[in-house]
Design an enzyme around this catalytic site. Structure first.
Site, PDB file in Angstrom:
ATOM      1  N   SER A 121     -43.451 -25.064 -31.669  1.00 27.38           N
ATOM      2  CA  SER A 121     -44.160 -25.615 -32.816  1.00 27.38           C
ATOM      3  C   SER A 121     -45.283 -24.659 -33.211  1.00 27.38           C
ATOM      4  O   SER A 121     -45.861 -23.986 -32.367  1.00 27.38           O
ATOM      5  CB  SER A 121     -44.730 -27.000 -32.483  1.00 27.38           C
ATOM      6  OG  SER A 121     -45.390 -27.557 -33.594  1.00 27.38           O
ATOM      7  N   LYS A 173     -39.459 -31.495 -27.718  1.00 30.87           N
ATOM      8  CA  LYS A 173     -39.719 -31.060 -29.101  1.00 30.87           C
ATOM      9  C   LYS A 173     -39.102 -32.039 -30.100  1.00 30.87           C
ATOM     10  O   LYS A 173     -39.663 -32.278 -31.175  1.00 30.87           O
ATOM     11  CB  LYS A 173     -39.143 -29.652 -29.312  1.00 30.87           C
ATOM     12  CG  LYS A 173     -39.300 -29.103 -30.740  1.00 30.87           C
ATOM     13  CD  LYS A 173     -40.763 -29.052 -31.185  1.00 30.87           C
ATOM     14  CE  LYS A 173     -40.984 -28.126 -32.376  1.00 30.87           C
ATOM     15  NZ  LYS A 173     -40.097 -28.282 -33.498  1.00 30.87           N
ATOM     16  N   HIS A 176     -41.517 -34.815 -30.309  1.00 33.03           N
ATOM     17  CA  HIS A 176     -42.680 -34.258 -31.015  1.00 33.03           C
ATOM     18  C   HIS A 176     -42.469 -34.341 -32.525  1.00 33.03           C
ATOM     19  O   HIS A 176     -43.342 -34.772 -33.281  1.00 33.03           O
ATOM     20  CB  HIS A 176     -42.877 -32.806 -30.564  1.00 33.03           C
ATOM     21  CG  HIS A 176     -43.774 -31.973 -31.427  1.00 33.03           C
ATOM     22  ND1 HIS A 176     -43.369 -31.440 -32.638  1.00 33.03           N
ATOM     23  CD2 HIS A 176     -45.043 -31.535 -31.244  1.00 33.03           C
ATOM     24  CE1 HIS A 176     -44.346 -30.729 -33.174  1.00 33.03           C
ATOM     25  NE2 HIS A 176     -45.373 -30.775 -32.346  1.00 33.03           N
ATOM     26  N   GLU A 180     -44.277 -36.521 -35.513  1.00 32.41           N
ATOM     27  CA  GLU A 180     -44.756 -35.838 -36.722  1.00 32.41           C
ATOM     28  C   GLU A 180     -44.313 -36.583 -37.982  1.00 32.41           C
ATOM     29  O   GLU A 180     -45.087 -36.734 -38.929  1.00 32.41           O
ATOM     30  CB  GLU A 180     -44.212 -34.412 -36.729  1.00 32.41           C
ATOM     31  CG  GLU A 180     -44.616 -33.560 -37.907  1.00 32.41           C
ATOM     32  CD  GLU A 180     -43.929 -32.211 -37.836  1.00 32.41           C
ATOM     33  OE1 GLU A 180     -43.171 -31.876 -38.782  1.00 32.41           O
ATOM     34  OE2 GLU A 180     -44.133 -31.485 -36.835  1.00 32.41           O
TER      35      GLU A 180
END
Length: 301
Positions: A121, A173, A176, A180
């Site tokens: 990221s 991820k 994640h 987001e």
């Protein structure tokens, strides 16, 4: 250390540049000649083919893939395997589905090639700010790569870490990115409410700037939101169409498989899908139903 970088799009090229600045030798491959020239201009070397890339690296080799998830990653791995040797390491820094990562890692293990997944990221800001990296793989293999991760990260001991065995980096991820989605949706809805209160004539950029300091909703996403509102307060020229990379879908599917309620992430994904329906049959049918049962007016196109 030396590293082969495969895929020299904006993020891959920026990562190569940060590594070169950190004293690493980087040899990059991309099918586009202009992409290869660009990294050469920033101090890296380049290779016109995967064969040439592998030949320029000393064994045991480390190669980092920054290519789109899915078929392109599979094609790249399949093309590399006959060129690599036992003891080499292949890193997938893209947004692959962790299930694909587990499959690829098993194939590589059969040839004694280490496979490391690195959920990355940082986007276009990573060159200057560093990259957040969630890494999955054999502990010894990840430790061997420490100098690379330390150079790419915001700090030697911050913003990166091995989160577990192979597959766990891309899994982390994925979640994640699901988070987001939810954060972005909350900001978008909140600022939309503010903007619709027309009698107050609120300055959305001013409010974003106020919230950036001391507020419990301050974040880097809010910093970027404020920047966007400062440049274009009315968001002129931007279509209300929101893409998704696929990781939000995977997060929602995984939540369902694990029996974990994730209503905010799920709703934010649905909103992205809804944004693409510029001629919504569902909305038209809702209007028609209201007219049928209640005689409510229908707005003509």
């Amino acid at each position: 250390m030396e590293l082969g970088m495969i895929g020299l799009g904006r993020m891959g090229a920026n990562m190569a540049q940060r590594l070169v600045r950190g004293g690493h030798r980087v040899v990059g491959f991309d099918p586009k000649p202009e992409a290869r020239k660009a990294i050469e201009d920033n101090g890296a070397e380049s290779a016109a083919t995967l064969d040439a890339l592998v030949a320029k690296l000393k064994a045991p080799r480390t190669l980092w893939m920054m290519v789109p998830a899915g078929a392109i990653t599979d094609d790249t791995v399949n093309a590399l395997l006959p060129l690599l040797s036992a003891g080499d390491t292949l890193i997938d820094g893209g947004n692959s589905n962790y299930k694909d990562t587990l499959r690829r890692a098993a194939t590589c293990a059969g040839k004694n090639i280490q496979y490391v997944d690195c959920g990355t990221s940082g986007g276009i800001w990573g060159l200057a700010e560093g990259y957040s990296m969630m890494i999955g793989g054999d502990a010894a293999a990840v430790e061997h790569l420490r100098p690379i991760f330390e150079t790419l990260a915001p700090g030697k001991d911050t913003g990166w870490g091995r989160v577990g065995p192979v597959g766990s980096g891309h899994f982390t991820k994925m979640v994640h990115n699901g988070i987001e989605y939810g954060l972005m949706q909350a900001y978008a809805e909140g600022f939309s409410i503010l903007g619709h209160k027309q009698e107050f004539a609120l300055d959305l950029h001013q409010i974003a700037e106020i919230w950036r300091t001391g507020s419990v909703v301050r974040s880097w996403l809010l910093d970027l939101t404020s920047d966007a509102l400062g440049k274009n307060p009315k968001l002129d020229g931007i279509a209300p169409w929101v893409a998704d990379s696929g990781e939000g879908r995977w997060t929602v599917a995984e939540a369902i498989d694990l029996d974990v309620p994730a209503p905010v992430i799920t709703a934010s994904l649905i909103e992205r899908l809804r944004s693409r329906d510029t001629d919504s049959f569902a909305d038209k049918l809702l209007a028609a139903m209201r007219n049928e049962f209640g005689g409510h007016a229908i707005k003509k196109e």
